[in-house]
Design a protein around this motif. Structure first.
Motif, short mmCIF file in Angstrom:
data_model
loop_
_atom_site.label_atom_id
_atom_site.label_comp_id
_atom_site.label_asym_id
_atom_site.label_seq_id
_atom_site.Cartn_x
_atom_site.Cartn_y
_atom_site.Cartn_z
N SER A 53 -26.34 39.82 14.13
CA SER A 53 -26.72 38.62 13.40
C SER A 53 -27.64 37.74 14.24
N ILE A 54 -28.39 36.89 13.55
CA ILE A 54 -29.27 35.90 14.17
C ILE A 54 -28.88 34.57 13.56
N ASN A 55 -28.62 33.58 14.41
CA ASN A 55 -28.26 32.24 13.96
C ASN A 55 -29.36 31.26 14.35
N THR A 56 -29.66 30.35 13.45
CA THR A 56 -30.63 29.31 13.76
C THR A 56 -30.23 28.02 13.08
N GLY A 57 -30.46 26.93 13.76
CA GLY A 57 -30.10 25.63 13.22
C GLY A 57 -31.10 25.13 12.19
N ILE A 58 -30.59 24.39 11.21
CA ILE A 58 -31.42 23.75 10.19
C ILE A 58 -30.86 22.36 9.94
N ASN A 59 -31.59 21.59 9.16
CA ASN A 59 -31.11 20.25 8.80
C ASN A 59 -31.49 20.01 7.35
N ILE A 60 -30.55 20.24 6.44
CA ILE A 60 -30.80 20.07 5.01
C ILE A 60 -29.64 19.31 4.37
N LEU A 61 -29.85 18.88 3.15
CA LEU A 61 -28.77 18.27 2.38
C LEU A 61 -27.88 19.37 1.83
N SER A 62 -26.64 19.06 1.52
CA SER A 62 -25.72 20.08 1.01
C SER A 62 -26.17 20.59 -0.36
N SER A 63 -27.02 19.87 -1.07
CA SER A 63 -27.50 20.31 -2.38
C SER A 63 -28.77 21.15 -2.29
N ASP A 64 -29.38 21.24 -1.11
CA ASP A 64 -30.63 22.00 -0.96
C ASP A 64 -30.36 23.50 -0.96
N VAL A 65 -31.44 24.26 -1.07
CA VAL A 65 -31.35 25.71 -1.18
C VAL A 65 -32.08 26.36 -0.01
N VAL A 66 -31.55 27.47 0.46
CA VAL A 66 -32.20 28.24 1.52
C VAL A 66 -32.51 29.63 0.98
N LEU A 67 -33.73 30.07 1.19
CA LEU A 67 -34.13 31.44 0.88
C LEU A 67 -34.49 32.11 2.20
N VAL A 68 -34.14 33.38 2.34
CA VAL A 68 -34.50 34.12 3.54
C VAL A 68 -35.20 35.40 3.11
N TYR A 69 -36.36 35.65 3.73
CA TYR A 69 -37.14 36.86 3.48
C TYR A 69 -37.22 37.66 4.77
N ARG A 70 -37.20 38.97 4.66
CA ARG A 70 -37.35 39.85 5.82
C ARG A 70 -38.74 40.46 5.78
#
Length: 170
Positions: A53-70
């Motif tokens: 696994s790879i972990n990285t920090g972010i700073n978003i609101l709990s209602s925001d969305v994250v998309l990840v592409y490889r």
């Protein structure tokens, strides 16, 4: 009748004058940093030491969305990136299944791979393709109710970039 005509015209014109004003009820707000879609790249090698696994920090609101592409062709030099939305499943030889997926919360994104076999037993060619120097693009999308009506197809990386006006990470 001729005396009523000017009074009628005056009444009609006064309706237009009163009903047409220049006061807009629209309030224009400048976006705050959390209201802007952002993206960044993360590259790493998935090993048993980091539990694949790879972990990285972010700073978003709990209602925001994250998309990840490889980046499908992470290990091919001088090629144009081809981005695949996660989760993504690969069917390897001998019935082995490998999956890339991710988890996120307001402060962290964890990108990981797992399979129905021991990932340490991958051939060197498979490890080079699926574990070594993998590049992922994390897209942080604010929860904007005004944009929910015509959301882009998140599977189409280029449509997401165009819709949110994103620029390539540096």
């Amino acid at each position: 009748m001729k005396k009523l005509f000017p009074i009628f015209m005056f009444a009609l014109l006064s309706i237009f004058v009163v009903s047409c004003d220049n006061n807009d009820d629209v309030v224009v707000q400048e976006p705050v940093a959390t209201d802007i879609a952002r993206m960044r790249d993360v590259t790493g090698t998935l090993t048993a030491a980091n539990t694949y696994s790879i972990n990285t920090g972010i700073n978003i609101l709990s209602s925001d969305v994250v998309l990840v592409y490889r980046n499908f062709n992470s290990n091919l030099p001088n090629t144009t990136p081809v981005w695949q939305l996660l989760p993504k499943t690969f069917y390897l030889s001998s019935g082995r299944i490998l999956e890339f997926n991710f988890l996120f919360d307001p402060t962290n994104v964890e990108i990981y791979s797992e399979g129905n076999f021991d990932l340490a037993t991958m051939s060197p060619a498979e490890a080079a393709e699926f574990k070594t120097n993998q590049t992922f693009r994390i897209v942080l999308i604010p929860a904007d109710p005004a944009k929910n009506a015509n959301k882009p197809d998140f599977n189409d990386y280029n449509a997401v970039v165009k819709y949110y006006g994103l620029t390539e990470p540096k």
